[in-house]
Design an enzyme around this catalytic site. Structure first.
Site, PDB file in Angstrom:
ATOM      1  CE1 TYR A   1      -3.928  -8.796   3.217  1.00  0.00           C
ATOM      2  CE2 TYR A   1      -2.562  -6.558   3.829  1.00  0.00           C
ATOM      3  CZ  TYR A   1      -3.767  -7.403   4.077  1.00  0.00           C
ATOM      4  OH  TYR A   1      -4.835  -7.068   4.841  1.00  0.00           O
TER       5      TYR A   1
ATOM      6  CB  CYS B   1      13.052 -12.672  15.878  1.00  0.00           C
ATOM      7  SG  CYS B   1      13.942 -11.646  16.780  1.00  0.00           S
TER       8      CYS B   1
ATOM      9  N   PRO C   1     -14.850   4.158   1.533  1.00  0.00           N
ATOM     10  CG  PRO C   1     -14.084   6.212   0.724  1.00  0.00           C
ATOM     11  CD  PRO C   1     -15.482   5.582   1.199  1.00  0.00           C
TER      12      PRO C   1
END
Ligand code: PLP
Length: 430
Positions: free
Chosen positions: A333, A360, A290
């Site tokens: 995402y 930007c 994990p």
């Protein structure tokens, strides 16, 4: 509140028992805060569930890529976990932190010859070999150094974990590992078994990240155990280590569910023990890796509001003094986040806005469609659950220096990573 380490006191947001505005004022913004006890509690939850349900040989590896700096490795080492590392940079950081490198597993789909040699010199315990070319590269370097390198083979079980494409890694056509379905994983094993400087001790797979579906690890384990049985029956190979990767999802917003990871591990263990008995193979030491679920809810980012732009009849923008340079996850995402105005937690949320960064790039958004109290230049914002894949993915776009990390514990607040200076950013410019 989305996590138990968040509280409201006198209208102010507290994190890990500390007033977040006070920390922002003391250390400046943008600022990453980390809750040390939460990291330790997450490590302990995994360790306890893994050994309780899979036995004493089971091991939890912290996936370094989620958040990597020296203090992290000290904590993880303290808690008795192993680590996975994917670059010389992670190996170096862990080694410098005094991490016991025999508990490190070296991943990555393209380890360079320099990486391989560097990791062997630092005593990395295990290599997770991604492909056949790499297998021979590791063999040659091990031969040159006169060592026998313990290895696991990374295979792809052909599982779609129903997560975002960018983080789905276990499908047959993935860039990671060697597929079982096409017969190539069996060939991979045969090539590996013939090499004199490699000791093949196990198999590895990782199906993806932000996994919520109940049966993903069971389906994965089934394919892996059946493959182990094939290697066992055909070649007498005993898989000592079966590493099922990382990926449990975490909650970023109130509306999302919470994965009861300890319960999932117990269900997975029951399923695997029964199937291993049916297949008549020795039960391996099971490893999980994990990353996100160890550090995500241990992190929180503080920003200062700059301009508040109201485009009449369209939308409102609240700009902060950080952005995709410290948190690129919305840009990558479309990730969800919970945003608070930490100084006015009880004020009515009347401002509908996009919280955006200073880079930007139009996609430099921390979170769109947020309801906050009325805000002005100089107010603070807090973004929750930023412990994973934020600092780790930070960039210097627009030459913005990296934000510092302040570790919070019962002993107080302390700087674990200093704020980068402007001069540090130009130090390699010739
Ligand atoms: C990313 C990754 C992990 C950790 O995934 P999380 O979703 O952060 O738990 C573990 N193992 C491998 C091989 C990975 O690529």
């Amino acid at each position: 509140m989305i996590a138990t380490n968040l509280k409201i006191k006198d209208g102010v947001l507290e994190f890990a028992g500390f007033s977040t505005p006070a920390l922002a004022r003391k250390y400046g913004t943008p600022l990453y805060l980390m809750d040390e006890q939460r990291i330790r509690d997450n490590c302990r939850m995994y360790q306890k569930a893994m050994t309780e349900f899979f036995g004493e040989k089971a091991l939890t590896l912290y996936a370094s890529k989620a958040l990597c700096f020296k203090r992290m490795y000290e904590i993880v080492s303290d808690e008795g976990l192993g680590i996975d590392v994917v670059s010389s940079g992670e190996v170096h950081t862990a080694a410098k932190a005094g991490f016991p490198m025999e508990k490190a597993f070296f991943h990555g789909n393209n380890k360079t010859d320099e990486d391989i040699a560097f990791a062997m010199d630092r005593g990395v315990g295990y290599f997770v070999v991604d492909n056949v070319e790499e297998l021979y590269a590791i063999e040659h370097i091990a031969e040159r150094k006169g060592v026998t390198q313990k290895c696991l083979l990374r295979v792809t079980p052909g599982i779609d974990p129903h997560t975002y494409d960018a983080v789905a890694t276990g499908k047959v056509d993935s860039k990671f590992g060697v597929p079982i379905e096409t017969g190539q994983a069996e060939e991979f094993y045969n090539y590996a078994a013939a090499l004199p400087h490699l000791e093949i001790v196990g198999l590895h797979c990782h199906v993806g990240s932000m996994v919520f579906d109940e049966d993903v690890y069971e389906r994965t384990a089934q394919i892996m155990l059946e493959f182990m049985a094939k290697l066992h029956d055909k070649y007498g190979f005993v898989t000592q280590f079966l590493d099922l990767g990382g990926g449990y999802g975490v909650r970023y917003r109130e509306s999302e569910g919470v994965v009861d990871i300890a319960y999932r591990i117990s269900a997975l263990a029951d399923f695997m023990k029964e199937l291993a008995a049916q297949l008549n193979i020795p039960f391996p030491a099971v490893l999980l890796e994990p990353g996100r679920s160890i550090v995500a809810d241990a992190g929180l980012t503080m920003y200062t509001v700059g301009s508040v732009k109201r485009i009449k009849g369209y939308k409102n923008y609240v700009s902060v003094d950080g952005g995709m340079t410290d948190n690129p996850r919305y840009a990558l995402y479309r990730s969800q986040y919970t945003v608070f105005a930490p100084e006015r937690m009880e004020a009515p949320p009347t401002l509908h806005c996009d919280v955006v960064g200073r880079c930007c790039e139009s996609d430099d958004i921390i979170q769109p469609d947020v309801w906050l109290p009325e805000l002005r230049r100089g107010d603070l914002l807090a973004v929750c659950t930023t412990g994973a894949y934020n600092y780790a993915m930070a960039s210097h776009y627009n030459r913005i220096p990296n934000a510092p990390i302040v570790m919070l514990s019962s002993k107080g607040a302390s700087v674990a990573v200093k704020r980068e200076t402007l001069d540090q950013m130009i130090k390699n410019d010739a």
